[in-house]
Design a protein around this motif. Structure first.
Motif, mmCIF file in Angstrom:
data_model
loop_
_atom_site.group_PDB
_atom_site.id
_atom_site.type_symbol
_atom_site.label_atom_id
_atom_site.label_comp_id
_atom_site.label_asym_id
_atom_site.label_seq_id
_atom_site.Cartn_x
_atom_site.Cartn_y
_atom_site.Cartn_z
ATOM 1 N N ARG A 20 26.509 -17.940 29.797
ATOM 2 C CA ARG A 20 26.054 -16.781 29.023
ATOM 3 C C ARG A 20 27.195 -15.988 28.420
ATOM 4 N NH1 ARG A 20 20.321 -14.749 31.013
ATOM 5 N NH2 ARG A 20 20.518 -13.736 28.994
ATOM 6 N N THR A 21 28.444 -16.283 28.813
ATOM 7 C CA THR A 21 29.571 -15.507 28.297
ATOM 8 C C THR A 21 30.682 -16.370 27.722
ATOM 9 O OG1 THR A 21 30.587 -15.454 30.502
ATOM 10 C CG2 THR A 21 29.140 -13.607 29.906
ATOM 11 N N GLY A 22 30.634 -17.669 27.937
ATOM 12 C CA GLY A 22 31.708 -18.541 27.469
ATOM 13 C C GLY A 22 31.802 -18.565 25.962
ATOM 14 N N MET A 23 33.017 -18.750 25.465
ATOM 15 C CA MET A 23 33.280 -18.719 24.028
ATOM 16 C C MET A 23 33.520 -20.110 23.435
ATOM 17 S SD MET A 23 33.037 -15.556 23.211
ATOM 18 C CE MET A 23 33.407 -13.843 23.572
ATOM 19 N N ALA A 55 17.271 -16.933 18.764
ATOM 20 C CA ALA A 55 18.093 -17.591 19.792
ATOM 21 C C ALA A 55 19.572 -17.370 19.503
ATOM 22 C CB ALA A 55 17.766 -19.080 19.841
ATOM 23 N N ALA A 56 19.953 -17.438 18.225
ATOM 24 C CA ALA A 56 21.350 -17.194 17.857
ATOM 25 C C ALA A 56 21.747 -15.743 18.143
ATOM 26 C CB ALA A 56 21.562 -17.514 16.380
ATOM 27 N N ALA A 57 20.844 -14.805 17.825
ATOM 28 C CA ALA A 57 21.138 -13.394 18.055
ATOM 29 C C ALA A 57 21.316 -13.105 19.546
ATOM 30 C CB ALA A 57 20.022 -12.525 17.468
ATOM 31 N N PHE A 58 20.445 -13.657 20.368
ATOM 32 C CA PHE A 58 20.567 -13.421 21.811
ATOM 33 C C PHE A 58 21.832 -14.074 22.378
ATOM 34 C CE2 PHE A 58 15.805 -12.808 21.712
ATOM 35 C CZ PHE A 58 15.857 -11.460 22.005
ATOM 36 N N THR A 59 22.221 -15.206 21.807
ATOM 37 C CA THR A 59 23.451 -15.857 22.246
ATOM 38 C C THR A 59 24.661 -14.968 21.965
ATOM 39 O OG1 THR A 59 22.474 -18.039 21.848
ATOM 40 C CG2 THR A 59 24.875 -17.924 21.996
ATOM 41 N N ALA A 60 24.681 -14.352 20.782
ATOM 42 C CA ALA A 60 25.773 -13.425 20.465
ATOM 43 C C ALA A 60 25.679 -12.167 21.310
ATOM 44 C CB ALA A 60 25.733 -13.078 18.981
ATOM 45 N N ARG A 61 24.465 -11.651 21.485
ATOM 46 C CA ARG A 61 24.304 -10.398 22.222
ATOM 47 C C ARG A 61 24.742 -10.528 23.677
ATOM 48 N NH1 ARG A 61 18.619 -7.425 23.478
ATOM 49 N NH2 ARG A 61 18.839 -8.734 25.334
ATOM 50 N N ASP A 62 24.454 -11.666 24.307
ATOM 51 C CA ASP A 62 24.885 -11.869 25.696
ATOM 52 C C ASP A 62 26.380 -11.636 25.846
ATOM 53 O OD1 ASP A 62 22.341 -12.452 26.533
ATOM 54 O OD2 ASP A 62 22.614 -14.634 26.479
ATOM 55 N N ARG A 63 27.127 -12.129 24.883
ATOM 56 C CA ARG A 63 28.583 -12.008 24.964
ATOM 57 C C ARG A 63 29.040 -10.580 24.666
ATOM 58 N NH1 ARG A 63 26.615 -16.469 24.896
ATOM 59 N NH2 ARG A 63 27.696 -18.353 25.613
ATOM 60 N N MET A 64 28.260 -9.877 23.876
ATOM 61 C CA MET A 64 28.575 -8.475 23.609
ATOM 62 C C MET A 64 28.278 -7.595 24.822
ATOM 63 S SD MET A 64 26.908 -8.305 19.806
ATOM 64 C CE MET A 64 27.191 -6.554 19.598
ATOM 65 N N LEU A 65 27.194 -7.898 25.520
ATOM 66 C CA LEU A 65 26.775 -7.040 26.625
ATOM 67 C C LEU A 65 27.812 -7.013 27.752
ATOM 68 C CD1 LEU A 65 22.942 -7.763 26.880
ATOM 69 C CD2 LEU A 65 24.100 -5.785 25.893
ATOM 70 N N PRO A 94 22.902 -6.636 8.105
ATOM 71 C CA PRO A 94 22.670 -7.743 9.040
ATOM 72 C C PRO A 94 23.748 -7.780 10.117
ATOM 73 C CG PRO A 94 22.460 -8.475 6.761
ATOM 74 C CD PRO A 94 23.027 -7.099 6.706
ATOM 75 N N GLN A 95 23.344 -8.067 11.346
ATOM 76 C CA GLN A 95 24.255 -7.926 12.478
ATOM 77 C C GLN A 95 24.868 -9.237 12.971
ATOM 78 O OE1 GLN A 95 24.973 -4.621 14.291
ATOM 79 N NE2 GLN A 95 24.692 -4.561 12.083
ATOM 80 N N LEU A 96 24.196 -10.366 12.750
ATOM 81 C CA LEU A 96 24.626 -11.600 13.409
ATOM 82 C C LEU A 96 26.045 -11.997 13.022
ATOM 83 C CD1 LEU A 96 24.165 -13.988 15.241
ATOM 84 C CD2 LEU A 96 22.901 -15.131 13.391
ATOM 85 N N THR A 97 26.300 -12.168 11.742
ATOM 86 C CA THR A 97 27.640 -12.600 11.324
ATOM 87 C C THR A 97 28.691 -11.561 11.692
ATOM 88 O OG1 THR A 97 26.617 -13.715 9.449
ATOM 89 C CG2 THR A 97 28.987 -13.509 9.411
ATOM 90 N N GLN A 98 28.359 -10.281 11.500
ATOM 91 C CA GLN A 98 29.294 -9.213 11.852
ATOM 92 C C GLN A 98 29.703 -9.319 13.321
ATOM 93 O OE1 GLN A 98 30.266 -6.341 9.900
ATOM 94 N NE2 GLN A 98 31.408 -5.426 11.584
ATOM 95 N N ASN A 99 28.742 -9.536 14.205
ATOM 96 C CA ASN A 99 29.051 -9.606 15.630
ATOM 97 C C ASN A 99 29.818 -10.871 15.996
ATOM 98 O OD1 ASN A 99 27.922 -7.106 16.318
ATOM 99 N ND2 ASN A 99 25.864 -7.970 16.459
ATOM 100 N N LEU A 100 29.498 -11.966 15.335
ATOM 101 C CA LEU A 100 30.251 -13.203 15.576
ATOM 102 C C LEU A 100 31.707 -13.038 15.145
ATOM 103 C CD1 LEU A 100 27.648 -15.906 14.433
ATOM 104 C CD2 LEU A 100 28.310 -15.341 16.780
ATOM 105 N N VAL A 101 31.919 -12.366 14.010
ATOM 106 C CA VAL A 101 33.283 -12.102 13.546
ATOM 107 C C VAL A 101 34.020 -11.223 14.547
ATOM 108 C CG1 VAL A 101 34.644 -10.873 11.804
ATOM 109 C CG2 VAL A 101 32.841 -12.460 11.091
ATOM 110 N N ASN A 102 33.372 -10.143 14.996
ATOM 111 C CA ASN A 102 34.044 -9.235 15.924
ATOM 112 C C ASN A 102 34.293 -9.873 17.279
ATOM 113 O OD1 ASN A 102 34.025 -7.392 13.891
ATOM 114 N ND2 ASN A 102 32.868 -5.827 14.962
#
Length: 833
Positions: A20-23, A55-65, A94-102
């Protein structure tokens, strides 16, 4: 290859606890499969594009949390000084790409999607933009959230969780038509509901004088209506750091959603009436305030979110630090314009009425807590509320404002003996227009710092709208020029350009520190870079042309100059000056088809406020002129006109990379700053603009030779107005100008109807409050210089490269550092990596 359910998926090389956190790519793939299966309840063969996006959004969000929780723990244990940013708007995009970049995993996420046979671009297109803002104010707030986290400044953004955001704009027969923006219809994967974090918000009723246990005089507010504000949290991650901040939005609810007793006696509507009335408060962003009901709802909205936010701030302080006497040492509250100015009166109420502080102590704390950013010089945009409405909705706050005003005016009387006119001007109550509360005055009086958002704007607020306040306390006035985040408006919006810049500079440090763009300067004359630069621009123009053709039916040649004006429709922004230029070129071609002309595609974007009749007529005129030109084979090889419907962050990301020329043509002294000018310049567009807002500083930064300046200065505007401006004389004295306006009046662009655009043309000829006619000739002459430069590709490319290279100071990162150091006195908190 298709994705498989967890039961049949290939085993991951990562340990289970890292899924859930691996990059790594393997960890992302496994996490994506798990989220599709366990969160969305889908397997690949039946999953919709929406399921794949979630599913993609939750995958990014897990790593943000993980980073968010860590940040919250560090901020709490260290008692870190924290910014509370109060804004009625947050235009996040839109948040997905922004969060993946960050997170630093945008490339590996795309590679993982390819291996899973998932269309990554289709997933990105599926994301719905949060409709939490209407324009520059909300987009600035979103940029600042990104930069606050990136600069490691502990912060909470407070606002309203509007169920229906800024309207979706549809163009029908050339007219703007508004459609509801139900952006929450499919849910929001980025937010976390916090039902346990809720506060009571009161309205109406009356106040009573009481005595406390120690015999001191107190005021008790007996409300007529009580609703509940419930928190919804969104993590905001910084770029290249582990810091993550919080955006907390409030949803209004009834304390009890269902009245069982009322239902039992047969009043079925009454049983849910309280729920409906309460939920209305956070239902719609900026309801039309033309009717009285709309004004009342806006005031309710403003009080709702500041009351919840102030109560939450007190709760957090008690849980971390303790005694409220030090709350101003823990928190700084930044008011983003006057919409949250009621927070000043609300904090006073909470400290005096709820916490039993003395008035003197509470006012000292309040004055040290708040800072205020002004965003406008337009008198009609300086918010006021009628006393009658305010007293009916917020009777206790009116008493508090009266007390603040009395104490403040006593100080003014002592300082400026006998100057009754000054006292009337500075009063929080305007007695000249039906007795109204001046919210900007409340914000100034209740704040320890006031700032403008560009050098010229800050100068003008000190010499015009806040002149008296500046003379009273000049040390409280500051300048912080706006900025925009390069993550959103370069890396996300224009990945081709971002890759080229990184390859040319030999590093990507510029993404976190935009001053590193200076490394481009030494390559500005390199013909190889210029050629690649032009290829990147043509590719972006091709993408935009394809989108416009599909959505508007207007075919555009990517080789033409893309001349773009995208911003809110308003007379002071002067979209009609641009239209007059288009009509002038049209007439020249019609009069002499052999004339040499650089092909241009004129592209507009922007929304008009639903009740702003003149702005909506300007949209109709743009589309009507486009309809005639685009169908005329004699001219449409040289001129095309398109109007991008529903301009927002997502569509802006298509426009900014494609622009050759950025139109920033507001009347000097009217635009506070502008941020669209920065976004266009960061993407290599050259600016044609007036000496207004941040245009002045952009021109200083990029070099006068790389900026197309025209028109009057703010001082010349003021002088011409003082002398008596006569647009009729200009209309009669310039044959081309008269011909252009008369062509509109002739009915050519309105199917023979000479009356359709008469309100607009008559207003120009007889009033012209924003001096379109005065700047018309200078604008046309400047456009000739634009044409001359564009006809020299190497010169234009060099100018474009230098514009990008010199835009470092317009990063929102720089703006946040200035706020933190000069105004907030907040130190960054570095998390261990």
């Amino acid at each position: 290859m298709s994705t498989r359910s967890p039961a049949t998926a290939a085993p991951s090389n990562d340990p289970p606890e890292q899924t859930r956190t691996g990059m790594s790519k393997a960890a992302l793939k496994q996490a994506y499969i798990d989220n599709l299966f366990y969160i969305q309840g889908r397997f690949r063969d039946v999953a919709s594009t929406y399921d794949l996006y979630m599913a993609a959004a939750f995958t990014a969000r897990d790593r943000m949390l993980e980073r968010w929780v860590e940040s919250a723990q560090v901020y709490k244990t260290s008692h870190a000084r924290t910014l509370c940013y109060l804004s009625a708007e947050y235009l996040l995009g839109p948040q997905l790409t922004q969060n993946l970049v960050n997170l630093g995993i945008a490339k590996v996420a795309r590679a993982a999607a390819e291996e899973l046979s998932v269309d990554f671009n289709a997933i990105l297109e599926e994301e719905v933009e949060p409709g939490l803002g209407s324009g520059g104010l909300g987009r600035l707030a979103a940029c600042y959230l990104d930069s606050l986290a990136t600069q490691r400044i502990p912060a909470i953004g407070y606002g309203i969780r509007y169920e229906f955001g800024i309207f979706d704009q549809v163009i029908q027969d050339g007219w703007q038509v508004e459609r509801s923006d139900n952006w929450l219809r499919n849910g929001n994967p980025w937010e976390l509901p916090r039902p346990k974090i809720s506060f009571a918000v009161r309205y109406g009723g009356h106040t009573e004088q009481t005595r406390d246990q120690e015999g001191r005089s107190r005021v008790r507010w007996v409300p007529e209506m009580v609703i509940k504000g419930v928190a919804y949290d969104t993590p905001i991650l910084g770029y290249g750091v582990r810091n993550a901040n919080l955006l907390r939005l409030w949803k209004s609810e009834a304390p009890e959603s269902f009245d069982f007793q009322t239902f039992n006696v047969g009043d079925y509507y009454g049983a849910v009436h309280a729920k409906i009335e309460a939920e209305t408060i956070s239902k719609v962003l900026y309801p039309n305030d033309e009717p009285e009901a709309g004004k009342e709802l806006r005031l309710k909205q403003q009080y709702f979110f500041v009351s919840c936010s102030m109560q939450d701030m007190i709760r957090l302080h008690r849980n971390t630090v303790g005694p409220l006497e030090t709350i101003h040492q823990k928190f700084v509250v930044q008011l983003n314009d006057t919409h949250p100015a009621l927070a000043i009166a609300e904090l006073m109420r909470l400290l005096v009425d709820e916490q039993a502080m003395t008035w003197e102590q509470a006012w000292s704390i309040t004055r040290q807590t708040f800072c205020y950013t002004n965003h406008t010089l337009l008198p009609e945009a300086l918010e006021t509320w009628s006393l009658a409405l305010f007293e009916r909705l917020l009777p206790r706050h009116l008493e508090i404002i009266y007390a603040i005003n009395q104490e403040f005016l006593d100080q003014v009387r002592v300082r400026f003996l006998g100057d009754e006119a000054r006292i009337a001007r500075m009063s929080l109550i305007d007695e000249t227009h039906g007795r109204r509360i001046r919210m900007a005055h409340l914000a100034v009086v209740g704040s320890r710092a006031v700032n403008g958002v560009a050098a010229l704007h800050s100068k003008l607020i000190k010499t015009t709208i806040f002149k008296d306040f500046h003379e009273l306390a000049p040390e409280r006035f500051h300048t912080v020029t706006n900025g925009v985040t390069p993550r959103r408006f370069m890396v996300v919006s224009n990945p081709r350009l971002a890759r080229l810049i990184t390859a040319t500079c030999g590093h990507d440090r510029w993404i976190g520190d935009l001053e590193y763009l200076r490394d481009l300067e030494t390559h500005a004359d390199d013909p190889v870079l210029q050629a690649r630069w032009r290829q990147v621009k043509i590719a972006a123009k091709r993408d935009l042309a394809c989108w416009l053709d599909h959505h508007t039916g207007v075919p555009i040649d990517p080789e033409a100059m893309f001349d773009i004006q995208a911003k809110r429709l308003h007379e002071y922004k002067r979209q009609h000056l641009k239209v007059l230029h288009i009509i002038r070129l049209y007439q020249r071609l019609k009069q002499d088809p052999s004339v040499s002309m650089v092909p241009r595609a004129f592209i507009f974007g922007g929304k008009a406020a639903p009740g702003y009749v003149m702005a909506k007529l300007m949209i109709k005129l743009i589309n009507a002129v486009g309809e005639v030109i685009n169908r005329d084979p004699q001219v449409n090889g040289y001129l095309r006109v398109a109007f991008m419907p529903n301009f927002n962050v997502k569509n802006g990301q298509r426009l900014y990379p494609a622009a050759d020329l950025s139109e920033q043509i507001s009347l000097a002294g009217k635009e506070a700053s502008g941020t669209g000018n920065m976004k266009f310049s960061m993407n290599g567009a050259l600016t044609i603009g007036t000496d207004d807002g941040a245009n002045i500083e952009i021109r200083e930064a990029v070099g006068a030779e790389n900026f197309f300046l025209f028109g009057m200065t703010a001082e010349e505007v003021q002088r011409k107005q003082a002398e008596g401006y006569r647009p009729w004389a200009l209309y009669q004295g310039d044959a081309e100008l008269k011909s252009d306006i008369d062509l509109i009046s002739s009915g050519l662009f309105s199917h023979g109807d000479p009356h359709l655009f008469r309100p607009l043309t008559d207003h120009l000829i007889h009033a012209d409050p924003f001096m379109v006619l005065a700047d018309y000739r200078a604008y046309l002459e400047c456009q000739e210089r634009v044409t001359e430069a564009y006809a020299q590709p190497r010169r234009w490319d060099r100018m474009s490269i230098l514009n990008v290279a010199r835009m470092g100071r317009f990063s929102s990162d720089r703006a946040i550092r200035e706020y933190a150091e000069r105004i907030w006195q907040i130190e960054p908190v570095v998390l261990d990596s």
